[in-house]
Write a protein that holds these residues in place. Structure first.
Motif, PDB file in Angstrom:
ATOM      1  N   PRO A  68      -2.024  47.085 -21.434  1.00 23.15           N
ATOM      2  CA  PRO A  68      -2.429  45.669 -21.216  1.00 23.15           C
ATOM      3  C   PRO A  68      -3.806  45.310 -21.122  1.00 23.15           C
ATOM      4  N   TRP A  69      -4.701  46.333 -20.479  1.00 26.44           N
ATOM      5  CA  TRP A  69      -6.113  45.965 -20.501  1.00 26.44           C
ATOM      6  C   TRP A  69      -6.677  45.889 -21.781  1.00 26.44           C
ATOM      7  N   LEU A  70      -6.155  46.485 -22.756  1.00 25.61           N
ATOM      8  CA  LEU A  70      -6.580  46.705 -23.995  1.00 25.61           C
ATOM      9  C   LEU A  70      -6.525  45.359 -24.893  1.00 25.61           C
ATOM     10  N   VAL A  71      -5.163  44.872 -24.749  1.00 29.82           N
ATOM     11  CA  VAL A  71      -4.716  43.585 -25.304  1.00 29.82           C
ATOM     12  C   VAL A  71      -5.508  42.423 -24.485  1.00 29.82           C
ATOM     13  N   ALA A  72      -5.678  42.383 -23.437  1.00 34.35           N
ATOM     14  CA  ALA A  72      -6.478  41.394 -22.910  1.00 34.35           C
ATOM     15  C   ALA A  72      -7.976  41.369 -23.432  1.00 34.35           C
ATOM     16  N   ARG A  73      -8.686  42.567 -23.350  1.00 32.61           N
ATOM     17  CA  ARG A  73      -9.947  42.528 -24.068  1.00 32.61           C
ATOM     18  C   ARG A  73      -9.988  42.193 -25.303  1.00 32.61           C
ATOM     19  N   SER A  74      -8.968  42.528 -26.197  1.00 34.88           N
ATOM     20  CA  SER A  74      -8.863  42.019 -27.802  1.00 34.88           C
ATOM     21  C   SER A  74      -8.708  40.492 -27.796  1.00 34.88           C
ATOM     22  N   VAL A  75      -7.788  40.197 -26.941  1.00 34.70           N
ATOM     23  CA  VAL A  75      -7.461  38.774 -27.008  1.00 34.70           C
ATOM     24  C   VAL A  75      -8.888  37.811 -26.501  1.00 34.70           C
ATOM     25  N   ALA A  76      -9.609  38.535 -25.470  1.00 40.60           N
ATOM     26  CA  ALA A  76     -10.953  37.679 -24.980  1.00 40.60           C
ATOM     27  C   ALA A  76     -12.006  37.888 -25.853  1.00 40.60           C
ATOM     28  N   THR A  77     -12.126  38.973 -26.856  1.00 42.49           N
ATOM     29  CA  THR A  77     -13.200  39.169 -27.666  1.00 42.49           C
ATOM     30  C   THR A  77     -12.845  38.211 -28.886  1.00 42.49           C
ATOM     31  N   LEU A  78     -11.489  38.242 -29.206  1.00 43.53           N
ATOM     32  CA  LEU A  78     -11.317  37.393 -30.508  1.00 43.53           C
ATOM     33  C   LEU A  78     -11.364  36.048 -30.010  1.00 43.53           C
ATOM     34  N   ASP A  79     -11.376  35.259 -28.984  1.00 45.33           N
ATOM     35  CA  ASP A  79     -11.228  34.205 -28.457  1.00 45.33           C
ATOM     36  C   ASP A  79     -13.037  33.673 -28.447  1.00 45.33           C
ATOM     37  N   LEU A  80     -13.649  34.635 -27.861  1.00 47.90           N
ATOM     38  CA  LEU A  80     -15.131  34.527 -28.054  1.00 47.90           C
ATOM     39  C   LEU A  80     -15.803  34.307 -29.214  1.00 47.90           C
ATOM     40  N   LEU A  81     -15.375  35.244 -30.228  1.00 48.35           N
ATOM     41  CA  LEU A  81     -15.676  35.359 -31.561  1.00 48.35           C
ATOM     42  C   LEU A  81     -15.399  34.103 -32.438  1.00 48.35           C
ATOM     43  N   THR A  82     -14.319  33.377 -32.292  1.00 48.60           N
ATOM     44  CA  THR A  82     -13.935  32.580 -32.944  1.00 48.60           C
ATOM     45  C   THR A  82     -13.943  31.155 -32.381  1.00 48.60           C
ATOM     46  N   GLY A  83     -14.764  30.905 -31.122  1.00 50.13           N
ATOM     47  CA  GLY A  83     -14.967  29.897 -30.625  1.00 50.13           C
ATOM     48  C   GLY A  83     -13.793  28.990 -29.751  1.00 50.13           C
ATOM     49  N   GLY A  84     -13.105  30.047 -29.203  1.00 49.01           N
ATOM     50  CA  GLY A  84     -11.796  29.559 -28.462  1.00 49.01           C
ATOM     51  C   GLY A  84     -10.495  29.079 -29.271  1.00 49.01           C
ATOM     52  N   ARG A  85     -10.520  29.914 -30.296  1.00 49.29           N
ATOM     53  CA  ARG A  85      -9.216  29.509 -31.255  1.00 49.29           C
ATOM     54  C   ARG A  85      -8.288  30.261 -30.954  1.00 49.29           C
ATOM     55  N   VAL A  86      -8.214  31.226 -30.141  1.00 50.13           N
ATOM     56  CA  VAL A  86      -6.797  32.020 -29.797  1.00 50.13           C
ATOM     57  C   VAL A  86      -5.927  31.072 -29.177  1.00 50.13           C
ATOM     58  N   GLU A  87      -4.576  31.063 -29.768  1.00 51.48           N
ATOM     59  CA  GLU A  87      -3.547  30.239 -29.334  1.00 51.48           C
ATOM     60  C   GLU A  87      -3.574  29.826 -27.750  1.00 51.48           C
ATOM     61  N   PRO A  88      -3.898  28.665 -27.177  1.00 53.99           N
ATOM     62  CA  PRO A  88      -3.707  28.417 -26.040  1.00 53.99           C
ATOM     63  C   PRO A  88      -2.416  28.052 -25.455  1.00 53.99           C
ATOM     64  N   GLY A  89      -1.933  28.398 -24.227  1.00 49.86           N
ATOM     65  CA  GLY A  89      -0.850  27.852 -23.659  1.00 49.86           C
ATOM     66  C   GLY A  89      -0.976  26.813 -22.830  1.00 49.86           C
ATOM     67  N   PRO A  90       0.003  26.656 -21.976  1.00 54.80           N
ATOM     68  CA  PRO A  90      -0.164  25.481 -20.715  1.00 54.80           C
ATOM     69  C   PRO A  90      -1.340  25.658 -19.874  1.00 54.80           C
ATOM     70  N   ARG A  91      -1.871  24.719 -19.573  1.00 52.26           N
ATOM     71  CA  ARG A  91      -2.949  24.491 -18.658  1.00 52.26           C
ATOM     72  C   ARG A  91      -4.391  25.609 -18.961  1.00 52.26           C
ATOM     73  N   GLY A  92      -4.329  25.735 -20.483  1.00 45.81           N
ATOM     74  CA  GLY A  92      -5.327  26.686 -21.118  1.00 45.81           C
ATOM     75  C   GLY A  92      -5.044  28.190 -20.999  1.00 45.81           C
ATOM     76  N   ARG A  93      -3.830  28.428 -20.560  1.00 41.66           N
ATOM     77  CA  ARG A  93      -3.595  29.862 -20.612  1.00 41.66           C
ATOM     78  C   ARG A  93      -3.425  30.306 -21.843  1.00 41.66           C
ATOM     79  N   ARG A  94      -3.568  31.530 -22.207  1.00 44.81           N
ATOM     80  CA  ARG A  94      -3.348  32.284 -23.319  1.00 44.81           C
ATOM     81  C   ARG A  94      -1.841  32.574 -23.512  1.00 44.81           C
ATOM     82  N   VAL A  95      -1.227  32.600 -24.821  1.00 44.09           N
ATOM     83  CA  VAL A  95      -0.054  32.663 -24.833  1.00 44.09           C
ATOM     84  C   VAL A  95       0.254  34.003 -25.752  1.00 44.09           C
ATOM     85  N   LEU A  96       1.105  34.898 -25.226  1.00 50.43           N
ATOM     86  CA  LEU A  96       1.147  36.036 -26.089  1.00 50.43           C
ATOM     87  C   LEU A  96       2.660  36.326 -26.114  1.00 50.43           C
TER      88      LEU A  96
END
Length: 104
Positions: A68-96
Protein backbone atom coordinates in the motif's frame (compact mmCIF):
# COMPACT_ATOMS: atom_id res chain seq x y z
CA UNK A 1 -7.28 -0.62 -22.31
CA UNK A 2 -5.09 -3.68 -22.24
CA UNK A 3 -1.49 -2.57 -21.63
CA UNK A 4 -0.01 -4.98 -24.15
CA UNK A 5 3.80 -4.95 -24.27
CA UNK A 6 3.80 -6.26 -27.83
CA UNK A 7 1.75 -3.28 -29.07
CA UNK A 8 3.31 -0.36 -27.22
CA UNK A 9 2.78 2.23 -29.96
CA UNK A 10 -0.84 1.14 -30.44
CA UNK A 11 -1.50 1.46 -26.71
CA UNK A 12 0.05 4.94 -26.61
CA UNK A 13 -1.73 6.07 -29.78
CA UNK A 14 -5.07 4.89 -28.39
CA UNK A 15 -4.45 6.78 -25.14
CA UNK A 16 -3.64 9.99 -27.00
CA UNK A 17 -6.64 9.48 -29.29
CA UNK A 18 -8.83 9.20 -26.19
CA UNK A 19 -8.02 12.81 -25.38
CA UNK A 20 -8.28 14.00 -29.00
CA UNK A 21 -11.84 12.69 -29.40
CA UNK A 22 -12.94 14.37 -26.17
CA UNK A 23 -13.04 11.48 -23.74
CA UNK A 24 -11.81 12.32 -20.28
CA UNK A 25 -10.27 9.16 -18.77
CA UNK A 26 -7.51 6.70 -19.68
CA UNK A 27 -7.25 3.63 -17.50
CA UNK A 28 -5.17 0.46 -17.67
CA UNK A 29 -5.17 -2.95 -16.01
CA UNK A 30 -2.49 -3.73 -13.42
CA UNK A 31 -0.76 -7.08 -13.93
CA UNK A 32 2.73 -6.89 -12.36
CA UNK A 33 3.25 -10.65 -12.76
CA UNK A 34 2.29 -10.70 -16.47
CA UNK A 35 5.30 -10.20 -18.76
CA UNK A 36 2.97 -9.54 -21.73
CA UNK A 37 1.68 -6.35 -20.07
CA UNK A 38 3.40 -3.03 -19.44
CA UNK A 39 3.83 -1.73 -15.91
CA UNK A 40 0.77 0.38 -15.13
CA UNK A 41 2.56 3.27 -13.36
CA UNK A 42 5.28 3.62 -15.96
CA UNK A 43 2.70 3.50 -18.74
CA UNK A 44 0.43 6.07 -17.07
CA UNK A 45 3.45 8.36 -16.66
CA UNK A 46 4.24 8.22 -20.39
CA UNK A 47 0.56 8.77 -21.27
CA UNK A 48 0.53 11.72 -18.87
CA UNK A 49 3.53 13.21 -20.67
CA UNK A 50 1.90 12.78 -24.10
CA UNK A 51 -1.47 14.25 -23.12
CA UNK A 52 -2.56 17.44 -21.40
CA UNK A 53 -6.05 17.06 -19.98
CA UNK A 54 -7.22 13.45 -19.92
CA UNK A 55 -7.46 11.96 -16.41
CA UNK A 56 -5.41 8.87 -15.57
CA UNK A 57 -6.10 5.77 -13.48
CA UNK A 58 -5.25 2.14 -12.92
CA UNK A 59 -8.60 0.39 -13.21
CA UNK A 60 -7.79 -2.48 -10.82
CA UNK A 61 -4.63 -2.74 -8.73
CA UNK A 62 -3.08 -6.02 -7.67
CA UNK A 63 -2.69 -5.16 -3.98
CA UNK A 64 -1.20 -8.48 -2.83
CA UNK A 65 1.77 -7.74 -5.13
CA UNK A 66 1.98 -3.99 -4.45
CA UNK A 67 2.50 -2.77 -0.89
CA UNK A 68 0.00 0.00 0.00
CA UNK A 69 2.75 2.53 0.78
CA UNK A 70 4.27 1.94 -2.68
CA UNK A 71 0.89 2.38 -4.39
CA UNK A 72 0.31 5.60 -2.43
CA UNK A 73 3.71 6.92 -3.45
CA UNK A 74 3.16 6.00 -7.11
CA UNK A 75 -0.27 7.66 -7.17
CA UNK A 76 1.03 10.80 -5.44
CA UNK A 77 4.01 11.06 -7.79
CA UNK A 78 1.91 10.58 -10.92
CA UNK A 79 -0.63 13.11 -9.66
CA UNK A 80 2.13 15.65 -9.02
CA UNK A 81 3.83 15.07 -12.38
CA UNK A 82 0.57 15.39 -14.33
CA UNK A 83 -0.79 18.45 -12.58
CA UNK A 84 -3.48 16.63 -10.62
CA UNK A 85 -4.83 14.38 -13.38
CA UNK A 86 -4.97 11.14 -11.40
CA UNK A 87 -8.67 10.21 -11.30
CA UNK A 88 -10.29 12.05 -8.36
CA UNK A 89 -13.12 10.55 -6.38
CA UNK A 90 -15.74 12.06 -4.06
CA UNK A 91 -14.55 15.17 -2.20
CA UNK A 92 -11.20 15.07 -3.99
CA UNK A 93 -10.17 11.63 -2.72
CA UNK A 94 -8.24 9.43 -5.10
CA UNK A 95 -10.10 6.37 -6.33
CA UNK A 96 -8.33 3.08 -6.90
CA UNK A 97 -10.15 -0.05 -8.02
CA UNK A 98 -9.57 -3.34 -6.25
CA UNK A 99 -10.53 -6.90 -7.09
CA UNK A 100 -12.12 -8.58 -4.05
CA UNK A 101 -11.01 -12.07 -5.04
CA UNK A 102 -8.34 -13.43 -2.76
CA UNK A 103 -9.67 -12.08 0.53
CA UNK A 104 -7.93 -8.92 1.70
Amino acid sequence: MTPSADAVEHVLEAAVLTELVGLDLVTFQDHPYQARHLDVWTLLSVVGARTSSVRLAANVLNLPLRPPWLVARSVATLDLLTGGRVEPGPRGRRVLGRDRRGGR
